[in-house]
Scaffold this active site. Structure first.
Site, PDB file in Angstrom:
ATOM      1  N   VAL A 112       0.833  -1.203   0.000  1.00 18.30           N
ATOM      2  CA  VAL A 112       0.000   0.000   0.000  1.00 18.30           C
ATOM      3  C   VAL A 112       0.869   1.255   0.000  1.00 18.30           C
ATOM      4  O   VAL A 112       1.963   1.275   0.576  1.00 18.30           O
ATOM      5  CB  VAL A 112      -0.964  -0.014   1.221  1.00 18.30           C
ATOM      6  CG1 VAL A 112      -0.209   0.156   2.532  1.00 18.30           C
ATOM      7  CG2 VAL A 112      -2.065   1.013   1.083  1.00 18.30           C
ATOM      8  N   CYS A 113       0.361   2.305  -0.682  1.00 17.44           N
ATOM      9  CA  CYS A 113       0.952   3.644  -0.611  1.00 17.44           C
ATOM     10  C   CYS A 113      -0.217   4.612  -0.446  1.00 17.44           C
ATOM     11  O   CYS A 113      -1.254   4.229   0.108  1.00 17.44           O
ATOM     12  CB  CYS A 113       1.823   3.952  -1.828  1.00 17.44           C
ATOM     13  SG  CYS A 113       0.915   4.042  -3.388  1.00 17.44           S
ATOM     14  N   ARG A 114      -0.108   5.821  -0.925  1.00 16.07           N
ATOM     15  CA  ARG A 114      -1.207   6.780  -0.730  1.00 16.07           C
ATOM     16  C   ARG A 114      -2.383   6.478  -1.653  1.00 16.07           C
ATOM     17  O   ARG A 114      -3.514   6.387  -1.203  1.00 16.07           O
ATOM     18  CB  ARG A 114      -0.712   8.211  -0.962  1.00 16.07           C
ATOM     19  CG  ARG A 114      -1.796   9.256  -0.718  1.00 16.07           C
ATOM     20  CD  ARG A 114      -1.241  10.677  -0.809  1.00 16.07           C
ATOM     21  NE  ARG A 114      -2.269  11.644  -0.421  1.00 16.07           N
ATOM     22  CZ  ARG A 114      -3.088  12.228  -1.295  1.00 16.07           C
ATOM     23  NH1 ARG A 114      -3.003  11.935  -2.586  1.00 16.07           N
ATOM     24  NH2 ARG A 114      -3.986  13.093  -0.874  1.00 16.07           N
TER      25      ARG A 114
END
Length: 110
Positions: A61-63
């Site tokens: 996951v990232c933004r």
């Protein structure tokens, strides 16, 4: 060349006991993150590759999902079972999944 589509999972479908790899930068992590997440910024992934488990699915996951897609592709190329969390931490927050901070203040996604 044919490339297989990148496996993705909805934020709401990430198991609470699953391995969640957060590849955002330090300031993004500090503002708010999933409690069970392991933080390895994308820029440190190659050097810290040994911290990523090879014996279970890795939810990346990232933004919003761009950096995590790149990391998931890299992990898959290394033979790991990796999936991108579609929509990233913004989708995580929209799905009502809990966020925490290390300092105990209010958690937000930046």
């Amino acid at each position: 060349m044919n490339f297989a589509p990148l496996p993705e999972v909805q934020a709401a479908a990430v198991p609470s006991d699953g391995f969640l790899l957060d590849v955002r930068e330090d300031d993004e992590w500090a503002a708010g993150h999933a409690e069970q997440a392991v933080h390895i910024p994308m820029s440190e992934l190659v050097a810290r590759f040994g911290e990523v488990p090879a014996d279970q699915r890795v939810h990346v996951v990232c933004r919003v999902g761009g950096r995590s897609a790149q990391v998931a592709q890299y992990l898959i190329a290394q033979g790991l079972d990796a999936v991108n969390v579609d929509g990233g931490m913004l989708a995580w927050e929209r799905a009502g999944r809990p966020l925490v901070t290390d300092h105990g203040g209010p958690a937000v996604v930046v």
